[in-house]
Write an enzyme that holds these catalytic residues in place. Structure first.
Site, short mmCIF file in Angstrom:
data_model
loop_
_atom_site.label_atom_id
_atom_site.label_comp_id
_atom_site.label_asym_id
_atom_site.label_seq_id
_atom_site.Cartn_x
_atom_site.Cartn_y
_atom_site.Cartn_z
N SER A 76 9.37 -2.89 46.14
CA SER A 76 10.08 -2.63 44.90
C SER A 76 9.45 -3.41 43.75
O SER A 76 8.57 -4.24 43.94
CB SER A 76 11.57 -3.02 45.03
OG SER A 76 11.71 -4.43 45.03
N SER B 143 11.01 -5.55 41.69
CA SER B 143 11.86 -6.65 41.23
C SER B 143 11.08 -7.92 40.93
O SER B 143 11.58 -8.81 40.24
CB SER B 143 12.95 -6.95 42.27
OG SER B 143 12.40 -7.52 43.44
N LYS C 250 12.14 -13.12 46.41
CA LYS C 250 12.51 -13.50 45.05
C LYS C 250 11.93 -14.88 44.77
O LYS C 250 11.31 -15.51 45.61
CB LYS C 250 14.04 -13.55 44.88
CG LYS C 250 14.79 -12.29 45.30
CD LYS C 250 14.56 -11.12 44.36
CE LYS C 250 15.34 -9.89 44.83
NZ LYS C 250 15.07 -8.71 43.98
N SER D 131 16.30 -6.45 38.78
CA SER D 131 16.31 -7.17 40.04
C SER D 131 17.75 -7.42 40.49
O SER D 131 18.56 -7.97 39.73
CB SER D 131 15.59 -8.52 39.88
OG SER D 131 15.75 -9.32 41.04
#
Length: 309
Positions: free
Chosen positions: A109, A111, A166, A274
């Site tokens: 993704s 994010s 993250k 995100s």
């Protein structure tokens, strides 16, 4: 019976394959090979006795080739044993490498744009945050703790079968505030330096781009982050009920959280695109997988190969 959690756990599949092939390899090494050797010796003795009798009767034989063929036929491994013995060391090596040293992941993704792009293949250091037992992910040897600015892979708290990636913005005891798309850590505003707008080539759109300087015990960690015009700092309606939510206070376009002991606060670098700790809460230490440290391949963009900041 729902097999999806098992099928999605590659480490478990690898472990089961290693155990099965390892048991077969040990069984063959210590039991079956000796049985085949005894059977071959018995067959050779019988063959030699028969040939000796024929020679005594005056029949001359050239028996070396037949004798070798008989021995090889009795010593030959069954196909399932041969394949298991061949695969076992390979599977064991892969299991050890990805369980204790490095594990590969693919970024699915956007994010973490601009730090990580969709299609990046990354390596994650499995031991920098401590040695953990495979499958159950239990830490047995403490090494280092995650620090602000680290890019970390972890098990998604709402679904342990999913791996998320993250950036660590809050460590245990930190008071994290986020308002007007700016972070404050323990009462000190994080510094931001504006860069040229970032063009997202997957979704043709310009984003505001900044260098964020996160303070840490070893100095400041700098990395790029993105903001999207027209988006609020947080969508209150999307915030879940999560464990230890009482440690956070939410208001329109702002939140403040005190990170509990043994937990971490994570945010994506693509801040307005995100789903992170703002919405689903803190990441427990037991969920940690490792620290992302290098992009080793992107088949569409070879210039992406290199270290992760």
């Amino acid at each position: 019976m729902n097999l999806q959690p098992i099928l999605s756990n590659f480490a478990l599949i690898l472990f089961v394959a290693m155990v099965i092939t390892g048991v077969i390899w040990c069984l063959d090494t210590f039991v079956l090979s000796k049985q085949r050797r005894r059977a071959a010796d018995a067959a050779l003795r019988e063959y030699d006795a028969r040939n000796a009798k024929l020679s005594a009767d005056g029949i001359k034989l050239d028996s070396n080739g037949n004798r070798l063929a008989i021995e090889q036929a009795h010593l030959r491994q069954p196909t399932w044993v041969e394949y298991s013995g061949s695969f076992f060391p390979v599977i064991a090596l892969v299991f050890i490498l990805r369980s204790f040293l490095w594990e590969p992941f693919k970024i699915p993704s956007s994010s973490m744009v601009p730090t990580l792009l969709v299609g990046d293949f990354i390596l994650v250091n499995k031991y920098t945050y401590g040695i953990r037992l495979p499958i159950i992910n239990k830490k047995v040897i403490q090494v280092n703790d995650p620090q602000r600015g680290d890019v970390m892979v972890f098990k998604y708290p709402k679904d342990m079968n999913q791996d998320y990636i993250k950036r660590v913005v809050g460590v245990p005891g930190d008071k994290i505030s986020y308002a007007d798309k700016r972070l404050t850590v323990n009462g000190k505003a994080v510094e931001y330096t504006a860069l040229d707008d970032y063009l997202d080539d997957q979704h043709p759109e310009y984003h505001k781009q900044f260098v964020e300087s996160l303070p840490g015990p070893n100095g400041v960690t700098q990395h790029r982050i993105l903001n999207t015009d027209g988006r609020r700092s947080i969508d209150i309606g999307a915030v879940d009920e999560f464990p230890l939510r009482e440690a956070c206070e939410y208001s329109f376009d702002k939140f403040t959280c005190t990170v509990p002991e043994g937990h971490y606060f994570m945010m994506g670098d693509n801040r307005d695109n995100s789903a992170d700790s703002r919405y689903w809460g803190f990441v427990p230490d037991r969920n940690i997988v490792g620290k992302a440290f290098v992009v080793w391949m992107n088949f569409g963009k070879f210039d992406r190969i290199g270290g992760i900041k």
